[in-house]
Motif scaffolding. Structure first.
Motif, PDB file in Angstrom:
ATOM      1  N   LEU A  85       0.834  -1.204   0.000  1.00 28.51           N
ATOM      2  CA  LEU A  85       0.000   0.000   0.000  1.00 28.51           C
ATOM      3  C   LEU A  85       0.875   1.263   0.000  1.00 28.51           C
ATOM      4  N   LEU A  86       1.971   1.226   0.771  1.00 31.74           N
ATOM      5  CA  LEU A  86       2.890   2.370   0.770  1.00 31.74           C
ATOM      6  C   LEU A  86       3.459   2.598  -0.625  1.00 31.74           C
ATOM      7  N   THR A  87       3.760   1.487  -1.329  1.00 29.35           N
ATOM      8  CA  THR A  87       4.267   1.602  -2.701  1.00 29.35           C
ATOM      9  C   THR A  87       3.267   2.325  -3.590  1.00 29.35           C
ATOM     10  N   LEU A  88       1.992   1.982  -3.396  1.00 27.89           N
ATOM     11  CA  LEU A  88       0.968   2.621  -4.231  1.00 27.89           C
ATOM     12  C   LEU A  88       0.925   4.118  -3.957  1.00 27.89           C
ATOM     13  N   VAL A  89       1.039   4.506  -2.676  1.00 24.16           N
ATOM     14  CA  VAL A  89       1.050   5.928  -2.332  1.00 24.16           C
ATOM     15  C   VAL A  89       2.243   6.608  -3.000  1.00 24.16           C
ATOM     16  N   PHE A  90       3.419   5.950  -2.890  1.00 30.25           N
ATOM     17  CA  PHE A  90       4.618   6.490  -3.520  1.00 30.25           C
ATOM     18  C   PHE A  90       4.416   6.680  -5.017  1.00 30.25           C
ATOM     19  N   SER A  91       3.858   5.665  -5.679  1.00 34.15           N
ATOM     20  CA  SER A  91       3.677   5.734  -7.139  1.00 34.15           C
ATOM     21  C   SER A  91       2.734   6.861  -7.510  1.00 34.15           C
ATOM     22  N   ALA A  92       1.664   7.013  -6.720  1.00 34.12           N
ATOM     23  CA  ALA A  92       0.707   8.072  -7.023  1.00 34.12           C
ATOM     24  C   ALA A  92       1.394   9.433  -6.944  1.00 34.12           C
ATOM     25  N   LEU A  93       2.187   9.639  -5.888  1.00 30.45           N
ATOM     26  CA  LEU A  93       2.894  10.916  -5.740  1.00 30.45           C
ATOM     27  C   LEU A  93       3.880  11.117  -6.883  1.00 30.45           C
ATOM     28  N   LEU A  94       4.591  10.038  -7.252  1.00 30.52           N
ATOM     29  CA  LEU A  94       5.551  10.117  -8.357  1.00 30.52           C
ATOM     30  C   LEU A  94       4.857  10.573  -9.635  1.00 30.52           C
ATOM     31  N   GLY A  95       3.701   9.941  -9.922  1.00 27.26           N
ATOM     32  CA  GLY A  95       2.975  10.284 -11.140  1.00 27.26           C
ATOM     33  C   GLY A  95       2.591  11.748 -11.161  1.00 27.26           C
ATOM     34  N   VAL A  96       2.049  12.234 -10.035  1.00 25.08           N
ATOM     35  CA  VAL A  96       1.628  13.632  -9.968  1.00 25.08           C
ATOM     36  C   VAL A  96       2.822  14.558 -10.163  1.00 25.08           C
ATOM     37  N   THR A  97       3.930  14.249  -9.479  1.00 31.70           N
ATOM     38  CA  THR A  97       5.107  15.113  -9.565  1.00 31.70           C
ATOM     39  C   THR A  97       5.628  15.184 -10.994  1.00 31.70           C
ATOM     40  N   LEU A  98       5.755  14.007 -11.637  1.00 25.92           N
ATOM     41  CA  LEU A  98       6.302  13.993 -12.992  1.00 25.92           C
ATOM     42  C   LEU A  98       5.422  14.803 -13.930  1.00 25.92           C
ATOM     43  N   GLU A  99       4.118  14.633 -13.775  1.00 24.03           N
ATOM     44  CA  GLU A  99       3.217  15.373 -14.661  1.00 24.03           C
ATOM     45  C   GLU A  99       3.407  16.868 -14.459  1.00 24.03           C
ATOM     46  N   ARG A 100       3.461  17.272 -13.177  1.00 26.52           N
ATOM     47  CA  ARG A 100       3.541  18.703 -12.875  1.00 26.52           C
ATOM     48  C   ARG A 100       4.850  19.309 -13.371  1.00 26.52           C
ATOM     49  N   VAL A 101       5.964  18.587 -13.145  1.00 25.46           N
ATOM     50  CA  VAL A 101       7.277  19.174 -13.418  1.00 25.46           C
ATOM     51  C   VAL A 101       7.660  19.037 -14.892  1.00 25.46           C
ATOM     52  N   LEU A 102       7.410  17.851 -15.474  1.00 25.18           N
ATOM     53  CA  LEU A 102       7.953  17.589 -16.805  1.00 25.18           C
ATOM     54  C   LEU A 102       6.924  17.662 -17.921  1.00 25.18           C
ATOM     55  N   LEU A 103       5.754  17.086 -17.680  1.00 26.86           N
ATOM     56  CA  LEU A 103       4.842  16.928 -18.815  1.00 26.86           C
ATOM     57  C   LEU A 103       4.063  18.202 -19.112  1.00 26.86           C
TER      58      LEU A 103
END
Lengths: 347, 295
Positions: free
Chosen positions: B66-84
């Motif tokens: 479950l912690l991994t899923l939280v991490f992945s969700a945050l990663l996705g949001v960050t990448l979208e915000r910063v790079l995409l």
């Protein structure tokens, strides 16, 4: 006083060099390149040859992707076709390089045109995906056509030779690679002053308008695939002559990504950009190694981390260029030149 | 016959993972028309992060998951915000190269932290095989196919009934209409990247559990999934699932029957041969919208 870069005649607009002074500087620079082997160490000769070969391949890819707007992820496979054609023609057939290099280019051009046929129906993302498939299909063929390619063991390539003349080692091979690179760059530069080159650019900018203006879109797209693959094939031939042994592992999909990185970082749709990008991407790991080596005595783990460091810096360079300088190093070069032209009154 | 069934079965298992990663692909493509070449790296990163959390904290595996899923969700949001987000409106090649560069960075980070050796996975599935008809089937396979089915059902419900799901479908239909209805398209993009990262991480953990370890080869799934989503149709969730299962079975059958004739490696190339055929005959895939621009 001139306060900008104005072109008043077509002759000025079509000129390769903006001024006679610029042309002389370029010629002087080229002449000085001929003396590099007199000073450079063996290591840097290897790097210099790889840079020149990368310039040819990046120029080829830029003709297709930067000037014609057709995305190709298959160029590592095309490079393999050129290299294996060289291995076969120079090895078992024993032909001289004057025949082998053009033949490898033409053969790769034909293969490239076959895989360019999908561009008749597909564009953008779908063409990228189709060329990705081409990469894996060619890789499979290269690995399994053992009678010609030697399978997974690869094959060895004799040194480039013509009669008694033999280009063994990086120092002598440089004198084969350098003139070829210059000639191919000049050809590419001139290509975009002709009807064919202008048709390529028209297709990139708007294919439907191009068709309306009387450009035969499919014919020119296929021609672009052919010219581009010819360049990549020649690069593959030189690569085979330089490396002397080739195997399927020499041409991974990451190599195709490297080439795309070169034209993105250098500048799409710019010959100068292909040169900058090829130099940057080829030198990046070497300079990184130079930077890391003195630190390695203090941080021994750096040597084990080097492979991932290289990959990370490469990816980061691409990402940062796309976000901050999407037009690449060529655009930056032009803006620096414009700044100095008007110095100190630039605005 | 038993050989055939065995091939189909292992094809189904791999296919279900393909379906998950394909789902991530399709969600991103639907909302923002980006083909994410870093999807395989999301899968690999999720698998690594999960086992790292498990080893470091000694919490139960489910909690680490479950912690991994939280991490992945945050990663996705960050990448979208910063790079995409700076890439909106840029040409296709730039966006493709951005995701390829991102893939290279993520791979480097994983290699830098965990090295290139296989990281062993704890036994998360019971080891005694179950018999289905004549075939012994390891329980890990059943769990992974089962959890994929549950996830896909959840996502179908999410897209059909939840507010965010409906907003995502509206954005996919038309960004302008969605904006005028008061939907924040930027937030939808961020949501779609985090969902894509989460489903890929689930796929990665399941794959790690089935294979008993995780290594750099997991990233190859990102490329293997491209034929899957093209077969299913780039903008169809159902297509990703059907395409995943079909491709998984197809590559296993091709590998099992053609490898002895052609000398190995058929399994890797078969999906791409199929891809060429699909592009020639039906480029919008089985369930995709027929709006591909012809030249």
């Amino acid at each position: 006083m001139r306060c900008g870069d104005f072109r008043q005649t077509y002759v000025q607009d079509m000129a390769i060099f903006e001024s006679a002074f610029g042309r002389r500087v370029y010629l002087l620079f080229l002449a000085s390149l001929a003396f590099v082997p007199a000073f450079a160490s063996g290591f840097w000769m290897d790097v210099a040859n790889r840079v020149l070969i990368a310039i040819i391949a990046a120029t080829g890819l830029n003709i297709l992707t930067g000037f014609t707007g057709q995305i190709s992820l298959g160029n590592a496979a095309f490079l393999a076709v050129g290299a294996y054609a060289t291995g076969y023609l120079a090895g078992p057939m024993g032909l001289p390089f004057l025949v082998v290099i053009p033949a490898a280019g033409v053969l790769t051009a034909l293969v490239g045109m076959v895989f360019g046929v999908p561009s008749l129906r597909l564009k953008g993302l779908y063409l990228a995906v189709a060329t990705l498939a081409a990469h894996f299909v060619i890789e499979f063929v290269v690995t399994h056509w053992e009678s010609v390619t030697g399978g997974v063991n690869g094959m060895s390539v004799p040194a480039a030779s013509l009669g008694g003349l033999s280009f063994k080692g990086d120092r002598t091979l440089y004198y084969l690679v350098l003139p070829l690179t210059v000639a191919m760059l000049l050809f590419a530069k001139n290509l975009f002053r002709t009807k064919v080159g202008k048709a390529f650019v028209a297709i990139r900018d708007q294919d439907i308008s191009a068709e309306v203006m009387g450009v035969h879109v499919f014919k020119y797209k296929l021609l672009s695939f052919g010219v581009s693959s010819f360049y990549v094939g020649v690069a593959g031939a030189l690569l085979a002559y330089q490396a002397r042994t080739i195997s399927p592992e020499s041409f991974p999909i990451t190599l195709a990504i490297d080439f795309l990185g070169m034209i993105i970082i250098g500048g799409m749709g710019s010959i100068l950009g292909s040169i900058f990008g090829a130099i940057f991407i080829t030198l990046l790991p070497e300079l990184l190694r130079l930077a890391v080596t003195p630190l390695a005595s203090h941080f021994p783990e750096l040597t084990t981390l080097f492979a991932s460091l290289k990959m990370g810096v490469f990816g980061l360079a691409i990402v940062l260029f796309l976000v901050f300088e999407p037009d690449g190093m060529a655009a930056r070069w032009h803006s620096i030149k414009a700044y100095w032209k008007l110095y100190p009154f630039s605005y | 016959m038993e050989f055939f069934l065995q091939l189909v079965l292992s094809g189904l298992v791999v296919g279900s993972i393909y379906a998950l990663v394909g789902l991530g692909f399709v969600i991103i493509y639907k909302s923002s028309s980006i083909l994410n070449f870093a999807q395989g790296e999301f899968l690999m990163l999720g698998a690594y992060v999960c086992v790292a959390i498990f080893n470091a904290t000694k919490v139960p595996f489910l909690a680490a998951f479950l912690l991994t899923l939280v991490f992945s969700a945050l990663l996705g949001v960050t990448l979208e915000r910063v790079l995409l987000r700076p890439m909106i409106g840029e040409p296709v090649i730039s966006v493709i190269m951005l995701t390829l560069g991102l893939a290279s960075v993520l791979k480097a980070v994983v290699q830098g932290i965990w090295g290139t050796d296989t990281q062993p996975y704890p036994e998360i599935f019971p080891t005694t095989p179950v018999r289905i008809g004549p075939l012994p089937v390891s329980q890990g396979y059943l769990y992974s196919v089962g959890s994929v089915l549950v996830l896909l059902a959840l996502f179908s419900v999410f897209f059909k009934y939840s507010r965010a799901g409906i907003a995502m479908r509206a954005t996919a239909f038309s960004q302008q209409v969605a904006l005028s209805m008061g939907i924040s398209v930027k937030r939808i993009f961020a949501l779609s990247w985090s969902i894509a990262a989460v489903v890929s991480a689930v796929g990665g953990v399941l794959l790690g559990g089935v294979r008993g370890g995780v290594d750099g080869a997991f990233a190859l799934f990102g490329l293997k999934v491209i034929p899957v989503v093209i077969l299913g149709g780039l903008d169809s969730v159902a297509g990703a699932i059907v395409g995943g299962v079909i491709m998984g079975v197809l590559e296993n059958l091709a590998g099992g029957y053609l490898d002895p004739l052609l000398g190995g490696g058929v399994k890797e190339v078969a999906p791409f041969v199929a891809l060429v055929a699909i592009l020639a005959v039906r480029p919008y895939g089985l369930f995709g919208k027929i709006k591909i621009e012809r030249v």
